[in-house]
Motif scaffolding. Structure first.
Motif, mmCIF file in Angstrom:
data_model
loop_
_atom_site.group_PDB
_atom_site.id
_atom_site.type_symbol
_atom_site.label_atom_id
_atom_site.label_comp_id
_atom_site.label_asym_id
_atom_site.label_seq_id
_atom_site.Cartn_x
_atom_site.Cartn_y
_atom_site.Cartn_z
ATOM 1 N N HIS A 120 24.389 45.695 62.894
ATOM 2 C CA HIS A 120 23.198 46.135 62.158
ATOM 3 C C HIS A 120 22.295 47.011 63.026
ATOM 4 C CE1 HIS A 120 23.562 42.774 58.945
ATOM 5 N NE2 HIS A 120 23.864 43.944 58.411
ATOM 6 N N TYR B 172 29.862 39.444 51.342
ATOM 7 C CA TYR B 172 30.759 38.297 51.144
ATOM 8 C C TYR B 172 30.586 37.660 49.769
ATOM 9 C CZ TYR B 172 31.354 38.814 56.169
ATOM 10 O OH TYR B 172 31.636 39.314 57.424
ATOM 11 N N ASP C 21 35.566 44.701 51.155
ATOM 12 C CA ASP C 21 36.654 44.521 52.111
ATOM 13 C C ASP C 21 37.059 43.063 52.265
ATOM 14 O OD1 ASP C 21 36.882 47.209 52.529
ATOM 15 O OD2 ASP C 21 35.348 47.241 54.082
ATOM 16 N N LYS C 22 36.101 42.171 52.075
ATOM 17 C CA LYS C 22 36.393 40.747 52.254
ATOM 18 C C LYS C 22 36.763 40.081 50.935
ATOM 19 C CE LYS C 22 33.357 42.407 55.259
ATOM 20 N NZ LYS C 22 33.680 42.214 56.613
HETATM 21 C C1 LIG Z 1 27.037 40.999 57.354
HETATM 22 C C2 LIG Z 1 27.976 42.150 57.252
HETATM 23 N N1 LIG Z 1 27.565 43.275 56.685
HETATM 24 C C3 LIG Z 1 28.368 44.344 56.561
HETATM 25 C C4 LIG Z 1 29.656 44.323 57.040
HETATM 26 C C5 LIG Z 1 30.468 45.569 56.934
HETATM 27 O O1 LIG Z 1 31.380 45.565 55.925
HETATM 28 P P1 LIG Z 1 32.695 46.473 56.023
HETATM 29 O O2 LIG Z 1 33.670 45.696 56.847
HETATM 30 O O3 LIG Z 1 33.094 46.634 54.611
HETATM 31 O O4 LIG Z 1 32.323 47.751 56.670
HETATM 32 C C6 LIG Z 1 30.140 43.176 57.651
HETATM 33 C C7 LIG Z 1 31.500 43.153 58.177
HETATM 34 O O5 LIG Z 1 31.879 42.372 59.001
HETATM 35 C C8 LIG Z 1 29.276 42.056 57.765
HETATM 36 O O6 LIG Z 1 29.685 40.930 58.350
#
Ligand SMILES: Cc1ncc(COP(=O)(O)O)c(C=O)c1O
Length: 372
Positions: free
Chosen positions: A112, A193, A224-225
């Motif tokens: 972040h 998530y 993605d998850k």
């Molecule tokens: C809290 C959080 N936000 C955003 C993401 C980013 O998502 P992406 O993997 O789709 O880029 C993740 C990925 O691990 C995450 O844990």
């Protein structure tokens, strides 16, 4: 290091992706079916614009926001390369709009900070987690936002907080909403998530209530998850403007920014999600498989929570992650003595465990856990 470790009882709770009971991260059944269909149907039209697959963004809005985009013209959405792309696009938009400060909790997903800083924003940290009690310190959180000023942005994890596994109660969402309204703070909700906590609608309920009450907000979403599309990087950014007229230049700016970041988002994963969400049978199959992933995680959480008093809060938390109340020294000893692998922070991926390994995992952990 885990891969190179020859000890047969080794445990990897480090890598942060869903794993099934065999330790694999499978492609979901609905994704396989949709990909087969995609190969047959999709490949006649090659070009896509900077907004990506609008059908995908609209259908996904139904799942995430609980409403198709057409019903609220204040909300505009574009497809992004994963949740990371959505966060980065949000950061660029906010910087362009004159925002300076983005508040993130301690701790938060380590990416972040860099995402916002690279867009020129200043990252400020607010209190969030009470490590000793393994729960949100909501009073300290609210106190530390006393320094936030009108127009500051506050990043909230929509559910399944990474790395702590915490989630706001409906009452806490409500309090935050009132606070944001009173102080003119703008929520940026990171929903990475959805469906891996309590369920698809339950995990989005707090966010939806907040969106209904505040004039402006941003939602960065990852598929993605919850679609196990880790290889594809599928995400979306929705921006809620104060009025439908204000949403028009916001959309234009999003497209200008997206063109300079990635031109067009990759199509395959988003088109796969769109096909699933468009087909009631595939959608039902996806939801069923997501529900069983979620049930596996929550079964492991209950077992781990029951294994030691200091781990009890884990049973009430959600999602893939938990932050163990242990120090870096304990993390390296667990690795050396017990072949248990996790990052120095003590964050564990619950899905890296098996029901059969929980007892030995908790026994290895026990000397390092706080005593009551
Ligand atoms: C809290 C959080 N936000 C955003 C993401 C980013 O998502 P992406 O993997 O789709 O880029 C993740 C990925 O691990 C995450 O844990």
């Amino acid at each position: 290091m885990h891969r190179a470790d020859p000890r047969p009882h080794k445990i990897d709770v480090g890598v942060g992706v869903y794993r099934d009971e065999t330790g694999e991260t499978p492609v979901m059944r609905a994704v396989k079916a949709a990909e087969t269909r995609l190969l047959a149907e999709q490949r006649t039209k090659s070009y896509l614009g900077a907004e990506g697959d609008q059908g995908f963004t609209d259908r996904l809005a139904d799942v995430a926001l609980g409403q198709p985009l057409a019903t609220d013209t204040r909300i505009t959405g574009v497809q992004t390369p994963g949740g990371t792309g959505a966060l980065r696009l949000a950061a660029e938009l906010l910087a362009r709009a004159g925002a300076t400060f983005v508040w993130v909790g301690a701790p938060t997903w380590p990416n972040h900070g860099p995402i916002f800083r690279e867009a020129g924003l200043v990252v400020r940290t607010h209190a969030y987690f009470d490590t000793a009690q393994s729960r949100i310190d909501f009073a300290a959180f609210v106190d530390s936002l006393a320094e936030a000023r009108f127009g500051d942005v506050v990043l909230l994890h929509g559910c399944c907080h990474n790395p702590t596994g915490t989630a706001f109660s409906p009452g806490e969402w409500d309090e935050l909403t009132q606070l944001f309204l009173a102080r003119g703070l703008i929520p940026l909700i990171d929903l990475a998530y959805q469906g891996l906590g309590l369920g698809l609608d339950e995990d989005a309920a707090g966010m939806r209530a907040m969106l209904a009450a505040v004039p402006e907000a941003l939602v960065a979403y990852s598929c993605d998850k919850n679609f196990a599309l880790y290889r594809e990087r599928v995400g979306a950014l929705w921006v809620q403007a104060a009025t439908p007229a204000a949403a028009v230049p916001i959309r234009e700016t999003l497209l200008v920014l997206a063109r300079s970041l990635w031109s067009m988002p990759p199509d395959h994963g988003a088109a796969t999600v769109r096909l699933i969400l468009d087909d009631p049978a595939l959608k039902a199959e996806w939801r069923a498989e997501l529900t069983s992933m979620c049930a596996r995680i929550n079964g492991l959480r209950s077992a781990l929570g029951a294994s030691h008093p200091a781990l009890a809060p884990i049973a009430d938390q959600q999602g893939l992650f938990a932050l163990l109340p242990i120090d870096e020294n304990a993390v390296s000893q667990l690795r050396e003595r017990h072949a248990i692998y996790m990052p120095a922070s003590g964050r564990i991926n619950i899905a890296g465990l098996q029901l059969e390994t929980i007892e030995s995992f908790a026994a290895a952990l026990s000397p390092y856990l706080p005593r009551y």
